[in-house]
Motif scaffolding. Sequence first.
Motif, mmCIF file in Angstrom:
data_model
loop_
_atom_site.group_PDB
_atom_site.id
_atom_site.type_symbol
_atom_site.label_atom_id
_atom_site.label_comp_id
_atom_site.label_asym_id
_atom_site.label_seq_id
_atom_site.Cartn_x
_atom_site.Cartn_y
_atom_site.Cartn_z
ATOM 1 N N MET A 93 11.857 2.574 -17.872
ATOM 2 C CA MET A 93 11.263 3.237 -16.725
ATOM 3 C C MET A 93 12.236 4.309 -16.242
ATOM 4 S SD MET A 93 10.184 1.534 -13.058
ATOM 5 C CE MET A 93 9.082 0.390 -13.844
ATOM 6 N N PRO A 94 11.761 5.563 -16.090
ATOM 7 C CA PRO A 94 12.662 6.623 -15.635
ATOM 8 C C PRO A 94 13.132 6.375 -14.203
ATOM 9 C CG PRO A 94 10.409 7.448 -15.854
ATOM 10 C CD PRO A 94 10.418 6.034 -16.342
ATOM 11 N N LYS A 95 14.343 6.804 -13.923
ATOM 12 C CA LYS A 95 14.912 6.632 -12.585
ATOM 13 C C LYS A 95 14.145 7.491 -11.590
ATOM 14 C CE LYS A 95 18.256 5.018 -9.992
ATOM 15 N NZ LYS A 95 18.165 3.699 -9.482
ATOM 16 N N GLN A 96 13.703 6.872 -10.516
ATOM 17 C CA GLN A 96 12.954 7.551 -9.459
ATOM 18 C C GLN A 96 13.909 7.907 -8.328
ATOM 19 O OE1 GLN A 96 9.561 8.103 -9.677
ATOM 20 N NE2 GLN A 96 9.696 7.244 -11.725
ATOM 21 N N PRO A 97 13.582 8.958 -7.551
ATOM 22 C CA PRO A 97 14.411 9.248 -6.374
ATOM 23 C C PRO A 97 14.350 8.075 -5.399
ATOM 24 C CG PRO A 97 12.526 10.767 -6.529
ATOM 25 C CD PRO A 97 12.485 9.865 -7.723
ATOM 26 N N LYS A 98 15.358 7.958 -4.555
ATOM 27 C CA LYS A 98 15.421 6.862 -3.581
ATOM 28 C C LYS A 98 14.144 6.828 -2.755
ATOM 29 C CE LYS A 98 18.006 3.758 -1.429
ATOM 30 N NZ LYS A 98 18.126 2.458 -1.984
ATOM 31 N N HIS A 99 13.532 5.681 -2.696
ATOM 32 C CA HIS A 99 12.260 5.512 -1.994
ATOM 33 C C HIS A 99 12.181 4.048 -1.590
ATOM 34 C CE1 HIS A 99 7.974 5.104 -1.283
ATOM 35 N NE2 HIS A 99 7.797 6.401 -1.444
ATOM 36 N N GLY A 100 11.867 3.777 -0.338
ATOM 37 C CA GLY A 100 11.711 2.406 0.112
ATOM 38 C C GLY A 100 10.408 1.821 -0.406
ATOM 39 N N PRO A 101 10.079 0.610 0.028
ATOM 40 C CA PRO A 101 8.804 -0.001 -0.362
ATOM 41 C C PRO A 101 7.626 0.898 0.036
ATOM 42 C CG PRO A 101 10.222 -1.633 0.654
ATOM 43 C CD PRO A 101 10.887 -0.286 0.840
ATOM 44 N N ILE A 102 6.533 0.746 -0.652
ATOM 45 C CA ILE A 102 5.335 1.554 -0.418
ATOM 46 C C ILE A 102 4.811 1.303 1.002
ATOM 47 C CG2 ILE A 102 2.946 1.954 -1.178
ATOM 48 C CD1 ILE A 102 5.139 2.909 -3.149
ATOM 49 N N THR A 103 4.498 2.389 1.697
ATOM 50 C CA THR A 103 3.985 2.278 3.068
ATOM 51 C C THR A 103 2.469 2.105 3.058
ATOM 52 O OG1 THR A 103 3.607 4.652 3.305
ATOM 53 C CG2 THR A 103 5.818 3.819 3.899
ATOM 54 N N ASP A 104 1.912 1.700 4.197
ATOM 55 C CA ASP A 104 0.459 1.577 4.328
ATOM 56 C C ASP A 104 -0.222 2.931 4.104
ATOM 57 O OD1 ASP A 104 0.753 -1.115 4.883
ATOM 58 O OD2 ASP A 104 0.449 -0.896 7.047
ATOM 59 N N GLU A 105 0.419 4.008 4.567
ATOM 60 C CA GLU A 105 -0.149 5.348 4.396
ATOM 61 C C GLU A 105 -0.208 5.734 2.920
ATOM 62 O OE1 GLU A 105 2.366 4.624 6.586
ATOM 63 O OE2 GLU A 105 1.143 4.703 8.420
ATOM 64 N N GLU A 106 0.840 5.410 2.175
ATOM 65 C CA GLU A 106 0.848 5.698 0.733
ATOM 66 C C GLU A 106 -0.202 4.868 0.008
ATOM 67 O OE1 GLU A 106 5.414 6.872 -0.352
ATOM 68 O OE2 GLU A 106 5.068 4.831 0.403
#
Length: 121
Positions: free
Chosen positions: A1-14
């Motif tokens: 899996m390619p490295k993704q930029p820093k991102h927290g858990p998925i939000t309700d909006e996402e």
Amino acid sequence: MPKQPKHGPITDEEALAAVQKAARANNETRIARAASKLGKTPDELTEDELATIPLNEIPEALDPHAKEMFSLRIPQTLLAKTRAKVEIEDGNTITNVIVEALTAYVQSEPGTEFHMRTPRD
């Protein structure tokens, strides 16, 4: 899996945006298929023809208590072993197992390696 930029858990909006995108894409596919059956492009369909195509509603919000059915393709042996295990575990269900796994998965950061913990004796 390619490295993704820093991102927290998925939000309700996402999550809502992903559901809306999937519903729109599904509707576009349904319209294209219906048009093709009539020998037309989607732009050539009349309002009356469009009105006969069952479309998915594009949700404005997600209901945290609503349940949604969907189907998965799971290896037969894995599903059989899961059924056997939940039969042994009185009160457990395949739905509970999947919900627990998906809950843990969405609480992790995108791009991170995901592991389920197994109980130790």
